[in-house]
Design a protein around this motif. Sequence first.
Motif, PDB file in Angstrom:
ATOM      1  N   THR A  10       2.649   5.821  -7.347  1.00 35.56           N
ATOM      2  CA  THR A  10       2.273   4.563  -7.982  1.00 35.56           C
ATOM      3  C   THR A  10       2.344   4.684  -9.498  1.00 35.56           C
ATOM      4  O   THR A  10       2.858   3.794 -10.182  1.00 35.56           O
ATOM      5  CB  THR A  10       0.868   4.130  -7.533  1.00 35.56           C
ATOM      6  N   ALA A  36       5.607  -0.342  -6.931  1.00 35.93           N
ATOM      7  CA  ALA A  36       4.745   0.784  -7.283  1.00 35.93           C
ATOM      8  C   ALA A  36       3.372   0.679  -6.624  1.00 35.93           C
ATOM      9  O   ALA A  36       2.720   1.699  -6.379  1.00 35.93           O
ATOM     10  CB  ALA A  36       4.577   0.862  -8.802  1.00 35.93           C
ATOM     11  N   LEU A  37       2.929  -0.518  -6.322  1.00 36.87           N
ATOM     12  CA  LEU A  37       1.613  -0.691  -5.702  1.00 36.87           C
ATOM     13  C   LEU A  37       1.608  -0.383  -4.200  1.00 36.87           C
ATOM     14  O   LEU A  37       0.549  -0.213  -3.609  1.00 36.87           O
ATOM     15  CB  LEU A  37       1.127  -2.123  -5.929  1.00 36.87           C
TER      16      LEU A  37
END
Length: 141
Positions: A10, A36-37
């Motif tokens: 992340t 990325a989350l």
Amino acid sequence: MTAIVCMALTAAGLVIAVLRGVRGRFRSALRWGAVALVPVGLYLTGLITVFRRIGSALGSWGTHLVFDPKIWTGVVLLGVAVLVLLATGVGRGRRAPKAGKAEKPAAVPGGSVPAVAAKRQSAADLGDFSDIEEILKRRGI
């Protein structure tokens, strides 16, 4: 260990998103931020554990597939079932009625006019489409 890997992924994705944003590529930055989350979201919801269990179960099944005659018997039975279904025509549409057996036209609700005549009447109400019909006939449609 899983939490550390997820947070590192992340963080790396967010760094890339920030770099993209600084360069003026805002749509790309938003996409990178959203992707990325995902690792932390998967970890926090517990889905990584679920995926690990599914992978372990599939791996176990795969190793048993090679050595277990019971599983091979099941595979053969499933194959025979698929072949029989394909041979009997499952998935084909209903066949057209034979030439000797003509069906009666269905009646239109609320009247005694056959459905074919009602369709012709509604087509006549829509206007003259003879030019469109002619083009379609020339094209073979």
